[in-house]
Write a protein that holds these residues in place. Sequence first.
Motif, PDB file in Angstrom:
ATOM      1  N   ARG A  43      75.133  30.124 -38.437  1.00  0.00           N
ATOM      2  CA  ARG A  43      74.843  28.704 -38.639  1.00  0.00           C
ATOM      3  C   ARG A  43      74.482  28.388 -40.087  1.00  0.00           C
ATOM      4  O   ARG A  43      74.914  27.389 -40.636  1.00  0.00           O
ATOM      5  N   GLY A  44      73.693  29.208 -40.738  1.00  0.00           N
ATOM      6  CA  GLY A  44      73.236  28.921 -42.096  1.00  0.00           C
ATOM      7  C   GLY A  44      74.355  28.821 -43.113  1.00  0.00           C
ATOM      8  O   GLY A  44      74.284  28.027 -44.047  1.00  0.00           O
ATOM      9  N   ALA A  45      75.391  29.599 -42.953  1.00  0.00           N
ATOM     10  CA  ALA A  45      76.481  29.624 -43.930  1.00  0.00           C
ATOM     11  C   ALA A  45      77.580  28.604 -43.639  1.00  0.00           C
ATOM     12  O   ALA A  45      78.355  28.255 -44.534  1.00  0.00           O
ATOM     13  N   ALA A  46      77.650  28.108 -42.428  1.00  0.00           N
ATOM     14  CA  ALA A  46      78.786  27.291 -41.999  1.00  0.00           C
ATOM     15  C   ALA A  46      78.947  26.013 -42.809  1.00  0.00           C
ATOM     16  O   ALA A  46      80.054  25.682 -43.230  1.00  0.00           O
ATOM     17  N   GLU A  47      77.885  25.263 -43.032  1.00  0.00           N
ATOM     18  CA  GLU A  47      77.998  23.983 -43.743  1.00  0.00           C
ATOM     19  C   GLU A  47      78.513  24.174 -45.170  1.00  0.00           C
ATOM     20  O   GLU A  47      79.398  23.465 -45.619  1.00  0.00           O
ATOM     21  N   GLY A  48      77.936  25.139 -45.899  1.00  0.00           N
ATOM     22  CA  GLY A  48      78.377  25.396 -47.271  1.00  0.00           C
ATOM     23  C   GLY A  48      79.811  25.876 -47.341  1.00  0.00           C
ATOM     24  O   GLY A  48      80.589  25.440 -48.192  1.00  0.00           O
ATOM     25  N   LEU A  49      80.181  26.764 -46.444  1.00  0.00           N
ATOM     26  CA  LEU A  49      81.557  27.262 -46.412  1.00  0.00           C
ATOM     27  C   LEU A  49      82.537  26.150 -46.037  1.00  0.00           C
ATOM     28  O   LEU A  49      83.633  26.085 -46.581  1.00  0.00           O
ATOM     29  N   ALA A  50      82.129  25.287 -45.133  1.00  0.00           N
ATOM     30  CA  ALA A  50      83.000  24.182 -44.722  1.00  0.00           C
ATOM     31  C   ALA A  50      83.340  23.310 -45.923  1.00  0.00           C
ATOM     32  O   ALA A  50      84.492  22.890 -46.093  1.00  0.00           O
ATOM     33  N   ARG A  51      82.371  23.026 -46.772  1.00  0.00           N
ATOM     34  CA  ARG A  51      82.614  22.212 -47.971  1.00  0.00           C
ATOM     35  C   ARG A  51      83.651  22.895 -48.874  1.00  0.00           C
ATOM     36  O   ARG A  51      84.551  22.240 -49.388  1.00  0.00           O
ATOM     37  N   HIS A  52      83.552  24.203 -49.054  1.00  0.00           N
ATOM     38  CA  HIS A  52      84.527  24.932 -49.878  1.00  0.00           C
ATOM     39  C   HIS A  52      85.924  24.875 -49.263  1.00  0.00           C
ATOM     40  O   HIS A  52      86.905  24.669 -49.972  1.00  0.00           O
ATOM     41  N   PHE A  53      86.008  25.063 -47.946  1.00  0.00           N
ATOM     42  CA  PHE A  53      87.299  24.988 -47.270  1.00  0.00           C
ATOM     43  C   PHE A  53      87.904  23.597 -47.391  1.00  0.00           C
ATOM     44  O   PHE A  53      89.100  23.442 -47.641  1.00  0.00           O
ATOM     45  N   LEU A  54      87.082  22.555 -47.194  1.00  0.00           N
ATOM     46  CA  LEU A  54      87.581  21.181 -47.299  1.00  0.00           C
ATOM     47  C   LEU A  54      88.127  20.899 -48.694  1.00  0.00           C
ATOM     48  O   LEU A  54      89.175  20.265 -48.845  1.00  0.00           O
TER      49      LEU A  54
ATOM     50  N   SER B 114      84.221  19.049 -37.323  1.00  0.00           N
ATOM     51  CA  SER B 114      83.449  19.700 -36.261  1.00  0.00           C
ATOM     52  C   SER B 114      84.074  21.026 -35.862  1.00  0.00           C
ATOM     53  O   SER B 114      83.374  22.024 -35.686  1.00  0.00           O
ATOM     54  N   ALA B 115      85.391  21.053 -35.728  1.00  0.00           N
ATOM     55  CA  ALA B 115      86.081  22.294 -35.373  1.00  0.00           C
ATOM     56  C   ALA B 115      85.941  23.336 -36.480  1.00  0.00           C
ATOM     57  O   ALA B 115      85.725  24.517 -36.205  1.00  0.00           O
ATOM     58  N   LEU B 116      86.035  22.892 -37.730  1.00  0.00           N
ATOM     59  CA  LEU B 116      85.889  23.812 -38.851  1.00  0.00           C
ATOM     60  C   LEU B 116      84.493  24.427 -38.870  1.00  0.00           C
ATOM     61  O   LEU B 116      84.341  25.647 -38.960  1.00  0.00           O
ATOM     62  N   VAL B 117      83.474  23.599 -38.767  1.00  0.00           N
ATOM     63  CA  VAL B 117      82.094  24.097 -38.806  1.00  0.00           C
ATOM     64  C   VAL B 117      81.827  25.020 -37.622  1.00  0.00           C
ATOM     65  O   VAL B 117      81.212  26.085 -37.784  1.00  0.00           O
ATOM     66  N   ALA B 118      82.298  24.658 -36.440  1.00  0.00           N
ATOM     67  CA  ALA B 118      82.082  25.501 -35.258  1.00  0.00           C
ATOM     68  C   ALA B 118      82.710  26.883 -35.440  1.00  0.00           C
ATOM     69  O   ALA B 118      82.090  27.900 -35.120  1.00  0.00           O
ATOM     70  N   GLY B 119      83.913  26.921 -35.971  1.00  0.00           N
ATOM     71  CA  GLY B 119      84.565  28.203 -36.208  1.00  0.00           C
ATOM     72  C   GLY B 119      83.840  29.043 -37.249  1.00  0.00           C
ATOM     73  O   GLY B 119      83.678  30.260 -37.099  1.00  0.00           O
ATOM     74  N   LEU B 120      83.368  28.408 -38.293  1.00  0.00           N
ATOM     75  CA  LEU B 120      82.630  29.127 -39.333  1.00  0.00           C
ATOM     76  C   LEU B 120      81.277  29.617 -38.826  1.00  0.00           C
ATOM     77  O   LEU B 120      80.821  30.692 -39.204  1.00  0.00           O
TER      78      LEU B 120
END
Length: 133
Positions: A42-53, A30-36
């Motif tokens: 909002r549109g890019a956050a989920e995809g970027l979060a997966r790459h960061f994880l 949640s913290a990662l997605v919120a920061g992204l």
Amino acid sequence: MMGTIAKEIIMGMYRHIETAFDGSRDKVVSALVAGLEREFGRGAAEGLARHFLDAEEVDFRWDARSEERWLGAYECPEDAEFELDRVAICGRLDGEWFTAIMLVDGEGNAHGMTGCRAARDRTGARDGMLDAH
């Protein structure tokens, strides 16, 4: 910083880190997605979060741990710059429970992971941590 409670058990030392999780999405993700979302929208956050994880899995799993148990010293090569310990952890990351063996320095920083297994629930993850050797 989360409060900690140290407990001694027969198999070694383990520490309970946190007991509450906020629904299906854990605090780390949640913290990662919120920061992204703040940085990239909002549109890019989920995809970027997966790459960061994927890229920083060791750090994210270490931060997502709910309990830990010291297993002993890690057999480092003689030319290693510092000593590492093996620490079994359990936790929840991206809505899934897991058990992992981490390589951790004396400052409490994770440097690697030698194994990770998914668990059905918190009890399964905790049992996996307690059974690790």
